[in-house]
Every structure is written in C-alpha cells, then in structure tokens.
Design a protein around this motif. Structure first.
Motif, PDB file in Angstrom:
ATOM      1  N   UNK A 152       7.112  -1.475  -5.144  1.00 33.93           N
ATOM      2  CA  UNK A 152       7.155  -0.756  -3.872  1.00 33.93           C
ATOM      3  C   UNK A 152       7.683   0.643  -4.164  1.00 33.93           C
ATOM      4  N   UNK A 153       6.941   1.646  -3.711  1.00 34.23           N
ATOM      5  CA  UNK A 153       7.448   3.010  -3.792  1.00 34.23           C
ATOM      6  C   UNK A 153       6.895   3.833  -2.643  1.00 34.23           C
ATOM      7  N   UNK A 154       7.523   4.984  -2.398  1.00 33.37           N
ATOM      8  CA  UNK A 154       7.253   5.762  -1.190  1.00 33.37           C
ATOM      9  C   UNK A 154       6.729   7.160  -1.499  1.00 33.37           C
ATOM     10  N   UNK A 155       6.034   7.706  -0.522  1.00 39.71           N
ATOM     11  CA  UNK A 155       5.582   9.094  -0.567  1.00 39.71           C
ATOM     12  C   UNK A 155       6.808   9.994  -0.435  1.00 39.71           C
ATOM     13  N   UNK A 156       6.849  11.080  -1.199  1.00 41.12           N
ATOM     14  CA  UNK A 156       7.979  12.011  -1.138  1.00 41.12           C
ATOM     15  C   UNK A 156       8.185  12.486   0.292  1.00 41.12           C
ATOM     16  N   UNK A 157       9.439  12.445   0.709  1.00 41.88           N
ATOM     17  CA  UNK A 157       9.785  12.876   2.053  1.00 41.88           C
ATOM     18  C   UNK A 157       9.388  11.862   3.116  1.00 41.88           C
ATOM     19  N   UNK A 158       8.895  10.708   2.654  1.00 43.46           N
ATOM     20  CA  UNK A 158       8.433   9.650   3.555  1.00 43.46           C
ATOM     21  C   UNK A 158       7.397  10.168   4.545  1.00 43.46           C
ATOM     22  N   UNK A 159       6.668  11.172   4.122  1.00 46.50           N
ATOM     23  CA  UNK A 159       5.612  11.737   4.961  1.00 46.50           C
ATOM     24  C   UNK A 159       4.441  10.767   5.042  1.00 46.50           C
ATOM     25  N   UNK A 160       3.787  10.730   6.190  1.00 43.79           N
ATOM     26  CA  UNK A 160       2.608   9.880   6.395  1.00 43.79           C
ATOM     27  C   UNK A 160       1.366  10.598   5.862  1.00 43.79           C
ATOM     28  N   UNK A 161       1.287  10.742   4.546  1.00 44.33           N
ATOM     29  CA  UNK A 161       0.225  11.537   3.942  1.00 44.33           C
ATOM     30  C   UNK A 161      -0.994  10.727   3.529  1.00 44.33           C
ATOM     31  N   UNK A 162      -0.839   9.423   3.396  1.00 48.67           N
ATOM     32  CA  UNK A 162      -1.988   8.613   2.989  1.00 48.67           C
ATOM     33  C   UNK A 162      -2.694   8.147   4.262  1.00 48.67           C
ATOM     34  N   UNK A 163      -3.711   8.909   4.627  1.00 43.40           N
ATOM     35  CA  UNK A 163      -4.447   8.630   5.864  1.00 43.40           C
ATOM     36  C   UNK A 163      -5.262   7.347   5.705  1.00 43.40           C
ATOM     37  N   UNK A 164      -5.525   6.702   6.814  1.00 39.37           N
ATOM     38  CA  UNK A 164      -6.264   5.448   6.797  1.00 39.37           C
ATOM     39  C   UNK A 164      -7.642   5.604   6.149  1.00 39.37           C
ATOM     40  N   UNK A 165      -8.289   6.754   6.347  1.00 38.18           N
ATOM     41  CA  UNK A 165      -9.617   6.949   5.762  1.00 38.18           C
ATOM     42  C   UNK A 165      -9.563   7.176   4.245  1.00 38.18           C
ATOM     43  N   UNK A 166      -8.367   7.350   3.680  1.00 34.96           N
ATOM     44  CA  UNK A 166      -8.193   7.528   2.235  1.00 34.96           C
ATOM     45  C   UNK A 166      -7.478   6.337   1.583  1.00 34.96           C
ATOM     46  N   UNK A 167      -7.001   5.397   2.398  1.00 34.49           N
ATOM     47  CA  UNK A 167      -6.220   4.260   1.911  1.00 34.49           C
ATOM     48  C   UNK A 167      -6.958   3.481   0.820  1.00 34.49           C
ATOM     49  N   UNK A 168      -8.212   3.129   1.081  1.00 27.78           N
ATOM     50  CA  UNK A 168      -8.960   2.347   0.095  1.00 27.78           C
ATOM     51  C   UNK A 168      -9.204   3.133  -1.190  1.00 27.78           C
ATOM     52  N   UNK A 218      -8.040   1.708  -4.754  1.00 25.61           N
ATOM     53  CA  UNK A 218      -9.000   1.523  -5.847  1.00 25.61           C
ATOM     54  C   UNK A 218      -8.575   2.307  -7.089  1.00 25.61           C
ATOM     55  N   UNK A 219      -8.111   3.529  -6.881  1.00 27.71           N
ATOM     56  CA  UNK A 219      -7.705   4.355  -8.011  1.00 27.71           C
ATOM     57  C   UNK A 219      -6.512   3.733  -8.725  1.00 27.71           C
ATOM     58  N   UNK A 220      -5.507   3.311  -7.959  1.00 25.67           N
ATOM     59  CA  UNK A 220      -4.318   2.697  -8.549  1.00 25.67           C
ATOM     60  C   UNK A 220      -4.683   1.373  -9.228  1.00 25.67           C
ATOM     61  N   UNK A 221      -5.572   0.602  -8.630  1.00 22.69           N
ATOM     62  CA  UNK A 221      -6.032  -0.640  -9.256  1.00 22.69           C
ATOM     63  C   UNK A 221      -6.647  -0.338 -10.618  1.00 22.69           C
ATOM     64  N   UNK A 222      -7.438   0.714 -10.703  1.00 23.66           N
ATOM     65  CA  UNK A 222      -8.030   1.108 -11.983  1.00 23.66           C
ATOM     66  C   UNK A 222      -6.994   1.476 -13.025  1.00 23.66           C
ATOM     67  N   UNK A 265      -1.615  -2.714  -0.969  1.00 21.71           N
ATOM     68  CA  UNK A 265      -1.796  -2.133   0.359  1.00 21.71           C
ATOM     69  C   UNK A 265      -1.019  -0.830   0.421  1.00 21.71           C
ATOM     70  N   UNK A 266      -1.733   0.223   0.743  1.00 21.30           N
ATOM     71  CA  UNK A 266      -1.136   1.545   0.867  1.00 21.30           C
ATOM     72  C   UNK A 266      -0.923   1.867   2.340  1.00 21.30           C
ATOM     73  N   UNK A 267       0.331   1.881   2.728  1.00 22.52           N
ATOM     74  CA  UNK A 267       0.704   2.359   4.056  1.00 22.52           C
ATOM     75  C   UNK A 267       0.657   3.879   4.029  1.00 22.52           C
TER      76      UNK A 267
END
Length: 159
Positions: A13-29, A33-37, A50-52
């Motif tokens: 488990x790790x967080x986006x710097x500043x806990x900003x909501x930067x990973x938009x739902x349309x980019x989540x997958x 996929x990139x991290x899985x690779x 799962x990327x919140x």
C-alpha cells in the motif's frame, strides 16, 4: 537455485504525494496494467491490484527472492511515476509519497485479501484511507507514530 521453493504473499500500500486525487478513474486501469507489467518483469505475480485516486493496493505473490521488497516498491514507484509524467496526464509532476506499507498473508487468506483489494471503491464509501491504513497497522500490531504515516491533512474526514 536447486531445491529452493517458496511462496510468500504480501499486500503493498502506498499513496500519491500530497494525497492528491491524481489517478483519475479513466486512467486507473492504465496505471494498474503498467504496474502489473513492472511486477511481472521482476518475476513476481500480481494477484489483485486496485488504484484509488490517492493510493494503491497491490496483492503480490513473491516466488523469487532475487529482488528485495524495497527494491520492488522503488521500481514500481519510479517507473510508474515516469510513465505518468511522460504521458502528461495532468499539469505538474506526479510523484508517489515516500514510504509504503507491506503486510504478509497466508495462502488461506489470499481469496479474502484479493476481494478486499478489488472492492476498494465500495470500501472507501464507508471508511477513509487514513482509517483503513491505521486499522491495518493495528490489526498487524505494528507500532507506529502518526508523524511517520502518509501525509494526512487536518480537515480530512476521519483525521
């Protein structure tokens, strides 16, 4: 190496710097996929991810130990940050916060933990990330100091 067999299950488990909501739902997958690779290229297996918008959960089956957990997390963060920035998903720079949580599980717990990871969207309708993270630390009986947790800000629900 002959006669060495292992299977270790961990949740990262790790967080986006500043806990900003930067990973938009349309980019989540795309992020997932990139991290899985990245993880697969290290010879490991992603069991659930799962990327919140502001943090990520990854359930990994470690079966090779030629890379440490800290190196794996470093590579995931560095490579995914670089990709997000090169793709120019938003103005400014994307970074993950320093630090991470890593928690181990037995084989009998894997289905339950995978469901938990994949059910993050519904889970966070009931509980904030801070509440969730502190609950996990307490469940694993990990001593922690609030000043060393991810950046949680005053006024955040559940703070």
């Amino acid at each position: 190496m002959a006669n060495v067999y292992s299977q270790v299950y961990i949740q990262l488990i790790f967080a986006v710097k500043g806990r900003s909501n930067l990973i938009r739902n349309d980019r989540r997958e795309d992020v997932q996929k990139y991290i899985t690779g990245i993880i697969q290229n290290k010879g490991q297996k992603v069991l659930a991810i799962y990327s919140n918008p502001d943090h990520i959960h990854i359930l990994v089956g470690l079966n090779k130990f030629d890379v440490s957990i800290s190196e794996l997390v470093r590579d995931i963060k560095a490579s995914s940050s670089k990709m997000i920035n090169e793709e120019c998903w938003f103005l400014g720079k994307f970074h993950w916060q320093e630090g991470y949580g890593v928690f181990s599980y037995s084989k009998s717990q894997i289905d339950q933990v995978a469901k938990y990871v994949l059910n993050q969207e519904a889970h966070h309708k009931k509980q904030t990330f801070r509440q969730e993270y502190v609950e996990i630390l307490e469940k694993f009986e990990i001593d922690f100091k609030n000043e060393y947790l991810f950046e949680f800000y005053e006024g955040e629900e559940g703070n």
